[in-house]
Design a protein around this motif. Structure first.
Motif, short mmCIF file in Angstrom:
data_model
loop_
_atom_site.label_atom_id
_atom_site.label_comp_id
_atom_site.label_asym_id
_atom_site.label_seq_id
_atom_site.Cartn_x
_atom_site.Cartn_y
_atom_site.Cartn_z
N TYR A 116 9.69 10.14 -4.24
CA TYR A 116 10.01 8.98 -3.40
C TYR A 116 8.86 7.97 -3.40
CZ TYR A 116 10.71 5.87 0.47
OH TYR A 116 10.81 4.73 1.22
N ILE A 117 7.64 8.45 -3.22
CA ILE A 117 6.48 7.55 -3.22
C ILE A 117 6.39 6.80 -4.54
CG2 ILE A 117 3.95 7.50 -3.25
CD1 ILE A 117 4.05 9.84 -1.21
N ASP A 118 6.64 7.50 -5.63
CA ASP A 118 6.59 6.86 -6.95
C ASP A 118 7.65 5.77 -7.08
OD1 ASP A 118 5.23 6.74 -9.48
OD2 ASP A 118 7.06 7.56 -10.38
N THR A 119 8.80 5.97 -6.48
CA THR A 119 9.83 4.93 -6.47
C THR A 119 9.34 3.69 -5.73
OG1 THR A 119 11.59 6.58 -6.58
CG2 THR A 119 12.22 4.38 -5.83
N VAL A 120 8.67 3.91 -4.60
CA VAL A 120 8.09 2.79 -3.84
C VAL A 120 7.03 2.09 -4.68
CG1 VAL A 120 6.72 2.16 -1.82
CG2 VAL A 120 8.59 3.81 -1.59
N LEU A 121 6.14 2.85 -5.30
CA LEU A 121 5.09 2.26 -6.12
C LEU A 121 5.67 1.46 -7.29
CD1 LEU A 121 2.58 5.26 -6.26
CD2 LEU A 121 2.39 3.18 -4.87
N THR A 122 6.71 2.00 -7.90
CA THR A 122 7.36 1.29 -9.01
C THR A 122 7.98 -0.02 -8.52
OG1 THR A 122 7.78 3.37 -10.17
CG2 THR A 122 9.16 1.48 -10.77
N ALA A 123 8.61 0.01 -7.36
CA ALA A 123 9.21 -1.21 -6.81
C ALA A 123 8.14 -2.27 -6.55
CB ALA A 123 9.97 -0.89 -5.52
N VAL A 124 7.04 -1.88 -5.96
CA VAL A 124 5.96 -2.82 -5.68
C VAL A 124 5.40 -3.37 -6.99
CG1 VAL A 124 3.63 -3.06 -4.73
CG2 VAL A 124 5.37 -1.79 -3.45
N ASP A 125 5.20 -2.50 -7.96
CA ASP A 125 4.67 -2.93 -9.25
C ASP A 125 5.62 -3.89 -9.96
OD1 ASP A 125 2.74 -2.90 -11.36
OD2 ASP A 125 4.02 -1.51 -12.47
N GLU A 126 6.91 -3.58 -9.95
CA GLU A 126 7.88 -4.47 -10.61
C GLU A 126 7.95 -5.82 -9.92
OE1 GLU A 126 11.67 -2.56 -11.26
OE2 GLU A 126 10.72 -0.88 -12.32
N ALA A 127 7.91 -5.84 -8.60
CA ALA A 127 7.92 -7.10 -7.87
C ALA A 127 6.67 -7.92 -8.21
CB ALA A 127 8.01 -6.85 -6.37
N PHE A 128 5.53 -7.24 -8.23
CA PHE A 128 4.29 -7.95 -8.56
C PHE A 128 4.32 -8.49 -9.99
CE2 PHE A 128 -0.08 -7.94 -10.23
CZ PHE A 128 -0.59 -8.95 -9.45
N GLN A 129 4.87 -7.71 -10.92
CA GLN A 129 4.95 -8.19 -12.30
C GLN A 129 5.81 -9.44 -12.40
OE1 GLN A 129 3.03 -7.25 -14.81
NE2 GLN A 129 2.10 -5.91 -13.30
N GLU A 130 6.92 -9.46 -11.66
CA GLU A 130 7.76 -10.66 -11.67
C GLU A 130 7.00 -11.85 -11.08
OE1 GLU A 130 11.81 -12.21 -9.56
OE2 GLU A 130 11.99 -10.38 -10.77
N LEU A 131 6.27 -11.61 -10.03
CA LEU A 131 5.45 -12.66 -9.42
C LEU A 131 4.42 -13.19 -10.42
CD1 LEU A 131 4.62 -14.30 -6.90
CD2 LEU A 131 3.18 -12.36 -6.25
N VAL A 149 14.87 1.90 -3.63
CA VAL A 149 14.02 2.58 -2.65
C VAL A 149 14.89 3.27 -1.60
CG1 VAL A 149 12.34 2.22 -0.80
CG2 VAL A 149 11.99 1.14 -3.04
N GLU A 150 15.92 2.58 -1.12
CA GLU A 150 16.80 3.18 -0.11
C GLU A 150 17.49 4.43 -0.64
OE1 GLU A 150 19.25 -0.23 0.81
OE2 GLU A 150 18.00 -0.76 2.55
N LYS A 151 17.98 4.37 -1.87
CA LYS A 151 18.62 5.54 -2.48
C LYS A 151 17.64 6.70 -2.61
CE LYS A 151 22.08 3.10 -5.25
NZ LYS A 151 22.45 2.70 -6.62
N ALA A 152 16.43 6.40 -3.07
CA ALA A 152 15.42 7.45 -3.21
C ALA A 152 15.04 8.03 -1.86
CB ALA A 152 14.18 6.88 -3.92
N PHE A 153 14.95 7.17 -0.83
CA PHE A 153 14.62 7.63 0.52
C PHE A 153 15.70 8.56 1.04
CE2 PHE A 153 14.61 7.16 5.17
CZ PHE A 153 13.27 7.41 5.46
N GLU A 154 16.97 8.16 0.89
CA GLU A 154 18.09 8.99 1.35
C GLU A 154 18.10 10.33 0.64
OE1 GLU A 154 21.65 6.64 0.87
OE2 GLU A 154 20.90 5.11 2.25
#
Length: 163
Positions: A116-131, A149-154
């Protein structure tokens, strides 16, 4: 306190510091504990840095810390905050990513929680890369990343039996 006792305490501190510097996992964690040299991203710091600090302080309560600090709603706010960030996020994120991996390798964070944490880290990284690439993060990207992230959290909550 006598001078001799004070010297002993200082000597022990140096030994501890040298031990941390010689242990890659402990070094990775220690560098992330200090916090970021970035401004304008309060929730990012809460989701990432504070999670690491609390896991280190309460290694028996990792699931509780992650559930509260890395809740999908807070992750969403973090992704939206990235556009307001000032500072070297890539440098900060490297330390954060390394620390979470070290906590996992040390067995403090179990495999399911790390996924789950890795999913969060990946989301942050992908958002930053787009930025970095475009100068902004699109609403569609945020929606897609938050959905992951929501799916991974659930799934994590279900697998771990967390209420």
């Amino acid at each position: 306190m006598s001078g001799k006792v004070k010297e002993l305490l200082e000597d022990e501190r140096v030994k501890v510091l040298m031990s941390i510097m010689d242990d890659r996992y402990l070094y990775d964690i220690a560098t992330a504990l200090r916090g970021p040299d970035i401004k304008g991203v309060y929730t990012v710091k809460e989701v990432l840095t504070k999670t690491i600090r609390e896991i280190v302080m309460c290694p028996d309560a990792v699931e509780d810390v992650v559930k509260v600090r890395m809740h999908p709603g807070d992750v969403e706010v973090s992704l939206m905050e990235l556009e307001d960030m000032k500072g070297d996020f890539a440098h900060y994120f490297t330390h954060i990513n390394d620390a979470f991996h070290a906590l996992h390798r040390l067995g403090i964070i179990d495999e399911d929680t790390f996924k789950y944490i890795d999913t969060v880290l990946t989301a942050v990284d992908e958002a930053f890369q787009e930025l970095e690439d475009t100068g902004e993060i699109s609403d569609d990207t945020i929606d897609e990343l938050v959905e992951e992230v929501e799916k991974a959290f659930e799934k994590w909550v279900e697998v771990k039996g967390i209420e």
